[in-house]
Enzyme design. Structure first.
Site, PDB file in Angstrom:
ATOM      1  CE  LYS A 162      -3.362  -0.014   2.967  1.00  0.00           C
ATOM      2  NZ  LYS A 162      -4.116   0.109   4.223  1.00  0.00           N
ATOM      3  CB  CYS A 199       0.041  13.763  -7.581  1.00  0.00           C
ATOM      4  SG  CYS A 199      -0.376  12.754  -9.011  1.00  0.00           S
ATOM      5  CB  CYS A 229      -3.471  12.068 -12.117  1.00  0.00           C
ATOM      6  SG  CYS A 229      -1.764  12.617 -12.379  1.00  0.00           S
ATOM      7  CB  CYS A 279       0.378  18.204  -8.289  1.00  0.00           C
ATOM      8  SG  CYS A 279      -0.139  18.716  -9.943  1.00  0.00           S
ATOM      9  CG  HIS A 307      -3.054  17.278 -13.406  1.00  0.00           C
ATOM     10  ND1 HIS A 307      -2.128  17.809 -12.542  1.00  0.00           N
ATOM     11  CD2 HIS A 307      -3.744  18.322 -13.912  1.00  0.00           C
ATOM     12  CE1 HIS A 307      -2.251  19.129 -12.509  1.00  0.00           C
ATOM     13  NE2 HIS A 307      -3.222  19.461 -13.332  1.00  0.00           N
TER      14      HIS A 307
HETATM   15  S1  FES Z   1      -2.685  15.610 -10.090  1.00  0.00           S
HETATM   16 FE1  FES Z   1      -1.145  14.188 -10.668  1.00  0.00          FE
HETATM   17  S2  FES Z   1       0.372  15.445 -11.495  1.00  0.00           S
HETATM   18 FE2  FES Z   1      -1.168  16.824 -10.925  1.00  0.00          FE
END
Ligand code: FES
Length: 111
Positions: free
Chosen positions: A54, A71, A73, A82, A86
């Site tokens: 995890k 982040c 994504c 981030c 994304h």
């Molecule tokens: S939300 Fe993943 S790089 Fe921005």
């Protein structure tokens, strides 16, 4: 002409084919319905810390500063932060993911 106690070559091939086919169907059914290692749903995490069961990050609130951008994504090279990856992910997939932004409330006068 064959007698009733012997098996012909054609019967042997047919029996082997039937057994092999039944085995293949059995394996397919097992993998589809009973195997836990095979998951048909797509994964979110493609390559980050795959050796961990995890992926977890924890931060103290006091250490966040005025603003922190995380982040969501799972494509950032600076994960868990981030890095803007994304945007490319959304363009390529039609997805709509974006970061989690945590920022300190601006204090008004008198607070
Ligand atoms: S939300 Fe993943 S790089 Fe921005």
């Amino acid at each position: 002409m064959s007698n009733s106690s012997s098996i012909s070559k054609a019967e042997l091939i047919a029996a082997f084919s039937l057994t092999a086919g039944a085995t293949a169907v059995g394996i397919l059914v097992y993998q589809t319905f009973f195997s836990k290692s095979k998951c048909s749903k797509p994964k979110v995490n493609l390559d980050l810390q795959k050796d961990n069961p995890k992926v977890v990050h924890a931060f103290d609130i006091e250490d966040l500063g005025d603003k922190a951008v995380y982040c969501r994504c799972w494509r950032s090279k600076k994960f868990p932060y981030c890095d803007g990856a994304h945007t490319k992910h959304n363009q390529e997939t039609g997805d709509n993911v974006g970061p989690l932004i945590i920022k300190r409330k601006e204090r008004g006068r008198g607070e």
